[in-house]
Write a protein that holds these residues in place. Structure first.
Motif, PDB file in Angstrom:
ATOM      1  N   PRO A 297      -5.520 -33.251  27.682  1.00 55.96           N
ATOM      2  CA  PRO A 297      -6.744 -32.437  27.579  1.00 55.96           C
ATOM      3  C   PRO A 297      -6.559 -31.017  28.091  1.00 55.96           C
ATOM      4  O   PRO A 297      -7.100 -30.068  27.506  1.00 55.96           O
ATOM      5  N   MET A 298      -5.783 -30.861  29.159  1.00 56.81           N
ATOM      6  CA  MET A 298      -5.527 -29.524  29.680  1.00 56.81           C
ATOM      7  C   MET A 298      -4.701 -28.696  28.695  1.00 56.81           C
ATOM      8  O   MET A 298      -4.967 -27.508  28.483  1.00 56.81           O
ATOM      9  N   CYS A 299      -3.695 -29.320  28.065  1.00 54.64           N
ATOM     10  CA  CYS A 299      -2.868 -28.607  27.094  1.00 54.64           C
ATOM     11  C   CYS A 299      -3.698 -28.124  25.911  1.00 54.64           C
ATOM     12  O   CYS A 299      -3.528 -26.994  25.439  1.00 54.64           O
ATOM     13  N   ILE A 300      -4.594 -28.971  25.439  1.00 53.24           N
ATOM     14  CA  ILE A 300      -5.430 -28.598  24.289  1.00 53.24           C
ATOM     15  C   ILE A 300      -6.364 -27.456  24.663  1.00 53.24           C
ATOM     16  O   ILE A 300      -6.574 -26.519  23.877  1.00 53.24           O
ATOM     17  N   ARG A 301      -6.932 -27.495  25.854  1.00 57.09           N
ATOM     18  CA  ARG A 301      -7.790 -26.392  26.309  1.00 57.09           C
ATOM     19  C   ARG A 301      -6.994 -25.101  26.454  1.00 57.09           C
ATOM     20  O   ARG A 301      -7.481 -24.024  26.116  1.00 57.09           O
ATOM     21  N   PHE A 302      -5.778 -25.212  26.969  1.00 55.96           N
ATOM     22  CA  PHE A 302      -4.924 -24.040  27.147  1.00 55.96           C
ATOM     23  C   PHE A 302      -4.651 -23.384  25.796  1.00 55.96           C
ATOM     24  O   PHE A 302      -4.750 -22.156  25.650  1.00 55.96           O
ATOM     25  N   ILE A 303      -4.299 -24.202  24.802  1.00 53.83           N
ATOM     26  CA  ILE A 303      -4.022 -23.677  23.462  1.00 53.83           C
ATOM     27  C   ILE A 303      -5.289 -23.078  22.850  1.00 53.83           C
ATOM     28  O   ILE A 303      -5.247 -22.024  22.199  1.00 53.83           O
ATOM     29  N   HIS A 304      -6.425 -23.729  23.064  1.00 57.66           N
ATOM     30  CA  HIS A 304      -7.691 -23.194  22.558  1.00 57.66           C
ATOM     31  C   HIS A 304      -7.956 -21.799  23.119  1.00 57.66           C
ATOM     32  O   HIS A 304      -8.372 -20.888  22.389  1.00 57.66           O
ATOM     33  N   ASN A 305      -7.725 -21.605  24.408  1.00 56.73           N
ATOM     34  CA  ASN A 305      -7.988 -20.312  25.024  1.00 56.73           C
ATOM     35  C   ASN A 305      -7.047 -19.228  24.501  1.00 56.73           C
ATOM     36  O   ASN A 305      -7.454 -18.068  24.355  1.00 56.73           O
ATOM     37  N   LEU A 306      -5.803 -19.598  24.225  1.00 53.74           N
ATOM     38  CA  LEU A 306      -4.889 -18.628  23.626  1.00 53.74           C
ATOM     39  C   LEU A 306      -5.385 -18.195  22.254  1.00 53.74           C
ATOM     40  O   LEU A 306      -5.326 -17.003  21.900  1.00 53.74           O
ATOM     41  N   MET A 307      -5.897 -19.139  21.486  1.00 56.76           N
ATOM     42  CA  MET A 307      -6.416 -18.813  20.162  1.00 56.76           C
ATOM     43  C   MET A 307      -7.724 -18.034  20.261  1.00 56.76           C
ATOM     44  O   MET A 307      -8.031 -17.201  19.404  1.00 56.76           O
ATOM     45  N   HIS A 308      -8.493 -18.285  21.314  1.00 60.38           N
ATOM     46  CA  HIS A 308      -9.744 -17.544  21.505  1.00 60.38           C
ATOM     47  C   HIS A 308      -9.450 -16.071  21.798  1.00 60.38           C
ATOM     48  O   HIS A 308     -10.178 -15.180  21.329  1.00 60.38           O
ATOM     49  N   ARG A 309      -8.410 -15.789  22.551  1.00 61.63           N
ATOM     50  CA  ARG A 309      -8.058 -14.405  22.879  1.00 61.63           C
ATOM     51  C   ARG A 309      -7.388 -13.691  21.715  1.00 61.63           C
ATOM     52  O   ARG A 309      -7.438 -12.466  21.625  1.00 61.63           O
ATOM     53  N   HIS A 310      -6.757 -14.473  20.842  1.00 63.04           N
ATOM     54  CA  HIS A 310      -6.057 -13.895  19.687  1.00 63.04           C
ATOM     55  C   HIS A 310      -6.503 -14.664  18.449  1.00 63.04           C
ATOM     56  O   HIS A 310      -5.913 -15.684  18.086  1.00 63.04           O
ATOM     57  N   ARG A 311      -7.533 -14.170  17.801  1.00 64.66           N
ATOM     58  CA  ARG A 311      -8.157 -14.882  16.683  1.00 64.66           C
ATOM     59  C   ARG A 311      -7.216 -15.055  15.492  1.00 64.66           C
ATOM     60  O   ARG A 311      -7.432 -15.904  14.645  1.00 64.66           O
ATOM     61  N   GLY A 312      -6.184 -14.218  15.437  1.00 66.00           N
ATOM     62  CA  GLY A 312      -5.238 -14.360  14.341  1.00 66.00           C
ATOM     63  C   GLY A 312      -4.455 -15.659  14.378  1.00 66.00           C
ATOM     64  O   GLY A 312      -3.850 -16.059  13.368  1.00 66.00           O
ATOM     65  N   LEU A 313      -4.463 -16.344  15.520  1.00 74.37           N
ATOM     66  CA  LEU A 313      -3.725 -17.603  15.648  1.00 74.37           C
ATOM     67  C   LEU A 313      -4.442 -18.774  15.002  1.00 74.37           C
ATOM     68  O   LEU A 313      -3.878 -19.870  14.926  1.00 74.37           O
ATOM     69  N   THR A 314      -5.668 -18.564  14.545  1.00 74.07           N
ATOM     70  CA  THR A 314      -6.403 -19.669  13.912  1.00 74.07           C
ATOM     71  C   THR A 314      -5.730 -20.143  12.630  1.00 74.07           C
ATOM     72  O   THR A 314      -5.978 -21.262  12.173  1.00 74.07           O
ATOM     73  N   VAL A 315      -4.868 -19.309  12.044  1.00 71.85           N
ATOM     74  CA  VAL A 315      -4.150 -19.722  10.836  1.00 71.85           C
ATOM     75  C   VAL A 315      -3.186 -20.862  11.134  1.00 71.85           C
ATOM     76  O   VAL A 315      -2.750 -21.563  10.204  1.00 71.85           O
ATOM     77  N   LEU A 316      -2.840 -21.054  12.393  1.00 72.88           N
ATOM     78  CA  LEU A 316      -1.919 -22.127  12.745  1.00 72.88           C
ATOM     79  C   LEU A 316      -2.547 -23.505  12.553  1.00 72.88           C
ATOM     80  O   LEU A 316      -1.828 -24.501  12.448  1.00 72.88           O
ATOM     81  N   ILE A 317      -3.867 -23.560  12.527  1.00 75.40           N
ATOM     82  CA  ILE A 317      -4.535 -24.849  12.323  1.00 75.40           C
ATOM     83  C   ILE A 317      -4.598 -25.197  10.846  1.00 75.40           C
ATOM     84  O   ILE A 317      -4.465 -26.361  10.460  1.00 75.40           O
ATOM     85  N   ASP A 318      -4.797 -24.193  10.013  1.00 75.00           N
ATOM     86  CA  ASP A 318      -4.985 -24.409   8.576  1.00 75.00           C
ATOM     87  C   ASP A 318      -3.689 -24.131   7.827  1.00 75.00           C
ATOM     88  O   ASP A 318      -3.532 -23.106   7.174  1.00 75.00           O
ATOM     89  N   SER A 319      -2.745 -25.049   7.944  1.00 75.60           N
ATOM     90  CA  SER A 319      -1.469 -24.919   7.222  1.00 75.60           C
ATOM     91  C   SER A 319      -1.067 -26.284   6.683  1.00 75.60           C
ATOM     92  O   SER A 319      -0.206 -26.964   7.254  1.00 75.60           O
ATOM     93  N   PRO A 320      -1.681 -26.716   5.582  1.00 74.07           N
ATOM     94  CA  PRO A 320      -1.399 -28.065   5.068  1.00 74.07           C
ATOM     95  C   PRO A 320       0.029 -28.244   4.583  1.00 74.07           C
ATOM     96  O   PRO A 320       0.556 -29.360   4.569  1.00 74.07           O
TER      97      PRO A 320
END
Length: 302
Positions: free
Chosen positions: A170-193
């Motif tokens: 849970p801590m790792c997932i929150r950590f990654i979420h916060n990195l993506m929150h500070r850098h919105r361009g990282l949201t593309v990492l979720i949508d890569s089928p």
């Protein structure tokens, strides 16, 4: 050692002179005191320390000593040599270097490369794990860092989380979420089928330079894998990031730094369980088997 304001207000205990008889130059100058303070500490750092003394010294340097030294940048070589010791010593040394970078204009381009090397599976099994992730969160808090660099940290943490103990996930997932929150361009990492497994992932996990890991060409398929975790606390956190994306505010990482297996168990035990849990697709009718059940062809119950 007190700062200048407190130093000037200190009473005079040495000698029998009265305060009104003291000339302005008779009291020791604050700058001179800082100089002697720095000389003493430079001499102390030439001594040989064991691991516990190393840790205590580095904590004192960062929190108490550096702000009072006349020339804090003189500690740069010592801190970089401490980084080579490994483990908690490396992390505490980087903490001191980060202080010199942010407050005293130290130029150290390899700082984040050194930090990147510390992100390994072993970090989840050491007692300074909470301090490591707390300081890492501080180091990566700037929104001016390159997205390629931050993406490498997010991808690296996602990859090693596949081998991490459940209480750390849970801590790792929150950590990654916060990195993506500070850098919105990282949201593309979720949508890569097209990059959904290890074989199709272009990420280079053995590359030491985070800028050359090809993290932005990859995806966070590891988080999607964690969405199928057996523990609801982990799977729900992963599904929340995958399905709902980045929230409007950052998540509190500090609340999950000290989570233990007992904490996860207590969370599950406090959940309400439905009284009527369905066990069959069809309601039972006495001792008869369900329709189209192959057992009914083998056993006849009158």
């Amino acid at each position: 050692m007190p700062d200048k304001e407190k130093f000037e207000k200190c009473p005079v205990f040495l000698g029998a002179q009265k305060k009104e008889d003291l000339s302005p130059g008779s009291r020791q100058d604050h700058a001179q005191l800082r100089k002697h303070f720095g000389t003493v500490w430079i001499s102390i750092l030439t001594c040989k320390f064991n691991l516990d003394q190393y840790k205590r010294t580095l904590i004192l340097l960062n929190e108490k000593v550096i702000p009072l030294l006349p020339r804090p940048l003189l500690l740069t070589d010592y801190l970089l040599s401490c980084y080579k010791v490994g483990g908690a010593i490396s992390m505490l040394a980087l903490s001191g270097v980060f202080t010199l970078m942010t407050k005293y204009n130290l130029e150290f381009p390899d700082f984040y490369a050194k930090l990147y090397e510390l992100f390994s599976v072993e970090i989840f099994y050491v007692k300074y794990k909470a301090r490591f992730f707390h300081l890492s969160d501080v180091f990566l808090s700037s929104t001016h860092l390159p997205e390629n660099l931050v993406a490498a940290f997010a991808k690296r943490l996602a990859r090693i989380s596949l081998q991490a103990p459940a209480e750390c996930l849970p801590m790792c997932i929150r950590f990654i979420h916060n990195l993506m929150h500070r850098h919105r361009g990282l949201t593309v990492l979720i949508d890569s089928p097209e990059r959904s497994d290890l074989q199709s992932d272009p990420f280079l996990p053995d590359e030491k330079d985070p800028m050359k890991t090809r993290a932005m060409e990859s995806s966070l398929w590891e988080i999607k894998s964690l969405a199928s975790h057996m523990l609801p606390e982990v799977s729900s956190a992963a599904k929340d990031l995958v399905d709902k994306g980045v929230r409007e505010v950052e998540k509190d990482v500090s609340a999950a730094l000290e989570t233990t297996p007992t904490d996860l168990m207590n969370i599950e035990l406090k959940k309400k369980v439905f009284v009527n849990v369905p066990l069959n697709w069809e309601p039972p009718d006495g001792l008869k088997f369900q329709k189209n059940d192959f057992m009914s062809e083998l056993i006849a119950i009158s």
